[in-house]
Design a protein around this motif. Structure first.
Motif, PDB file in Angstrom:
ATOM      1  N   ILE A 187      -4.782  -3.328   7.065  1.00  0.00           N
ATOM      2  CA  ILE A 187      -4.508  -1.703   6.946  1.00  0.00           C
ATOM      3  C   ILE A 187      -4.740  -1.527   8.261  1.00  0.00           C
ATOM      4  CG2 ILE A 187      -4.045   0.022   6.714  1.00  0.00           C
ATOM      5  CD1 ILE A 187      -1.499  -1.416   5.482  1.00  0.00           C
ATOM      6  N   LYS A 188      -6.216  -1.723   8.750  1.00  0.00           N
ATOM      7  CA  LYS A 188      -7.024  -0.757   9.711  1.00  0.00           C
ATOM      8  C   LYS A 188      -6.333  -1.799  11.382  1.00  0.00           C
ATOM      9  CE  LYS A 188     -10.832   1.607   7.786  1.00  0.00           C
ATOM     10  NZ  LYS A 188     -12.404   1.575   7.292  1.00  0.00           N
ATOM     11  N   LEU A 189      -6.059  -2.871  11.577  1.00  0.00           N
ATOM     12  CA  LEU A 189      -5.828  -3.840  11.778  1.00  0.00           C
ATOM     13  C   LEU A 189      -4.834  -3.477  12.605  1.00  0.00           C
ATOM     14  CD1 LEU A 189      -6.511  -6.318  14.705  1.00  0.00           C
ATOM     15  CD2 LEU A 189      -5.826  -8.158  12.673  1.00  0.00           C
ATOM     16  N   LEU A 190      -3.705  -3.412  11.749  1.00  0.00           N
ATOM     17  CA  LEU A 190      -2.256  -3.136  12.189  1.00  0.00           C
ATOM     18  C   LEU A 190      -2.663  -1.692  12.103  1.00  0.00           C
ATOM     19  CD1 LEU A 190       0.558  -4.132  11.694  1.00  0.00           C
ATOM     20  CD2 LEU A 190       1.079  -2.673   9.008  1.00  0.00           C
ATOM     21  N   GLU A 191      -3.085  -0.509  12.097  1.00  0.00           N
ATOM     22  CA  GLU A 191      -3.370   0.723  13.073  1.00  0.00           C
ATOM     23  C   GLU A 191      -3.733   0.840  14.438  1.00  0.00           C
ATOM     24  OE1 GLU A 191      -3.678   4.044   9.562  1.00  0.00           O
ATOM     25  OE2 GLU A 191      -5.288   3.381   9.841  1.00  0.00           O
TER      26      GLU A 191
ATOM     27  N   LEU B 220      -1.409   5.465  10.224  1.00  0.00           N
ATOM     28  CA  LEU B 220       0.255   5.006   9.110  1.00  0.00           C
ATOM     29  C   LEU B 220      -0.052   5.898   7.891  1.00  0.00           C
ATOM     30  CD1 LEU B 220       0.208   1.477   9.877  1.00  0.00           C
ATOM     31  CD2 LEU B 220       1.896   3.270  11.189  1.00  0.00           C
ATOM     32  N   PHE B 221      -1.362   6.371   7.863  1.00  0.00           N
ATOM     33  CA  PHE B 221      -1.664   6.969   6.137  1.00  0.00           C
ATOM     34  C   PHE B 221      -2.340   8.226   6.887  1.00  0.00           C
ATOM     35  CE2 PHE B 221      -0.606   2.514   5.517  1.00  0.00           C
ATOM     36  CZ  PHE B 221       0.188   2.577   4.467  1.00  0.00           C
TER      37      PHE B 221
ATOM     38  N   ASN C 284       2.249   8.562   6.785  1.00  0.00           N
ATOM     39  CA  ASN C 284       2.237   9.903   7.839  1.00  0.00           C
ATOM     40  C   ASN C 284       3.955   9.523   7.945  1.00  0.00           C
ATOM     41  OD1 ASN C 284       2.394   8.392   9.513  1.00  0.00           O
ATOM     42  ND2 ASN C 284      -0.075   8.713  10.225  1.00  0.00           N
ATOM     43  N   PRO C 285       4.317  10.466   9.286  1.00  0.00           N
ATOM     44  CA  PRO C 285       5.612  10.193   9.714  1.00  0.00           C
ATOM     45  C   PRO C 285       5.547   8.691  10.713  1.00  0.00           C
ATOM     46  CG  PRO C 285       5.111  12.449  10.224  1.00  0.00           C
ATOM     47  CD  PRO C 285       3.725  11.725   9.465  1.00  0.00           C
ATOM     48  N   GLU C 286       4.781   8.533  11.010  1.00  0.00           N
ATOM     49  CA  GLU C 286       5.171   6.898  11.579  1.00  0.00           C
ATOM     50  C   GLU C 286       4.533   5.975  11.283  1.00  0.00           C
ATOM     51  OE1 GLU C 286       4.975   6.756  14.956  1.00  0.00           O
ATOM     52  OE2 GLU C 286       5.037   8.424  14.853  1.00  0.00           O
TER      53      GLU C 286
ATOM     54  N   VAL D  34       0.696  -1.372  -0.401  1.00  0.00           N
ATOM     55  CA  VAL D  34       0.218   0.079  -0.103  1.00  0.00           C
ATOM     56  C   VAL D  34       0.685   1.077  -0.161  1.00  0.00           C
ATOM     57  CG1 VAL D  34      -1.411   1.223   1.094  1.00  0.00           C
ATOM     58  CG2 VAL D  34      -2.138  -1.238   0.888  1.00  0.00           C
ATOM     59  N   ALA D  35       1.996   1.619   1.214  1.00  0.00           N
ATOM     60  CA  ALA D  35       3.019   2.291   0.932  1.00  0.00           C
ATOM     61  C   ALA D  35       3.617   2.495  -0.299  1.00  0.00           C
ATOM     62  CB  ALA D  35       4.253   1.642   1.949  1.00  0.00           C
TER      63      ALA D  35
END
Length: 288
Positions: free
Chosen positions: A36-40, A47-48, A58-60, A12-13
């Motif tokens: 992605i939502k689970l990872l966040e 993260l985005f 984003n920075p994180e 995704v990145a």
């Protein structure tokens, strides 16, 4: 957290898009979004940046991207240590400068012996490929040498003669102040030789036109657009049929050495070791 979640995150990145990542991974979009939502949620941070055109780290997210590369690289290296040494398999990522004439023979021999290996070739200029080897984005690379770096191990592949190439049969050094120079981007070993020669002679080129591929450069030379510098062996056929003409380059700029490099402290997989053995075998044949 699953390792696969990090692979999804990296994809995704890379594309900045859930739909493109899903297509690349052959997943449904809803699955990618959910992972992605689970990872966040697990990391307790977004993260985005999400916007109409897609998603941007984003920075994180940038921080996790670097850490995930280290983690997944370590996992892949661990897997490789258990490969069957007599029957290597998997993906071998090799960087190349585009005019390595010894490469087809090496590849042909390697493919015939180890058909289970998937070779991925990535073209680039020397400086870029060296950095990608250091960053462990490539298993190894054919570049212009020698390379002086504490993390780089190198083996000489071939020495070649550099020539200037023009559309015209006659040539004088002043031509480089009248016609554009058609060169690879900064970081190319061939370009470095030519620029060093011009600096020593006090020559200021009329114009430098940068190209990304050998085909585009030599095609433009054949069309009479400008002048380039490349190994003589790469244009033997074109010279023979009169499409272009070669002109000598003076010492100490007339020879170029192609080397194969790898990161010195990285684990040598059986896949890579067998490839390096083919290079050594080819080099011995050249000197016999």
């Amino acid at each position: 957290m699953e390792f696969n979640d990090l692979k999804i995150f990296q994809t995704v990145a890379k594309y900045g898009s859930v739909s493109k990542a899903a297509l690349e991974l052959n997943y449904v979009q809803s699955n990618v979004t959910a992972r992605i939502k689970l990872l966040e949620k697990e990391l307790r941070t977004p993260l985005f940046y999400r916007h109409k055109r897609g998603m941007t780290l984003n920075p994180e997210g940038k921080r996790l991207l670097e850490q995930s590369r280290v983690i997944l690289s370590g996992i892949e290296e661990m897997k490789r240590t258990f490969q069957d040494k007599s029957n290597p398999s998997g993906v071998l990522e090799i960087g190349i400068v585009e005019t390595v004439m010894a490469l087809p023979d090496i590849l042909a021999s390697y493919y015939s012996k180890y058909p289970n290996v998937e070779l991925s070739l990535k073209a680039g200029v020397t400086d870029l490929l060296v950095q990608q080897v250091i960053d462990m984005k490539l298993d190894g690379a054919f570049v212009t040498g020698p390379i002086k770096h504490p993390l780089i191990e190198q083996v000489e592949v071939i020495q070649e003669k550099m020539v200037l190439v023009t559309k015209e049969k006659s040539f004088s050094i002043e031509e480089m102040t009248k016609k554009p120079l058609l060169l690879y981007k900064k970081g190319c070993g061939y370009r470095e030789r030519l620029e060093s020669w011009m600096k020593a002679e006090g020559i200021i080129p009329k114009q430098i036109m940068e190209f990304g591929t050998f085909g585009t450069i030599i095609g433009s030379v054949a069309a009479g657009i400008g002048i380039t510098i490349i190994p003589e062996s790469s244009i033997t056929d074109m010279v023979a049929n009169g499409t272009v003409f070669c002109h000598s380059v003076p010492e100490p700029y007339h020879e170029i050495t192609t080397i194969f490099i790898r990161r010195k402290d990285s684990y040598i997989t059986s896949t890579l070791q067998c490839f390096m053995d083919e290079i050594v075998a080819r080099t011995r044949l050249e000197h016999e």
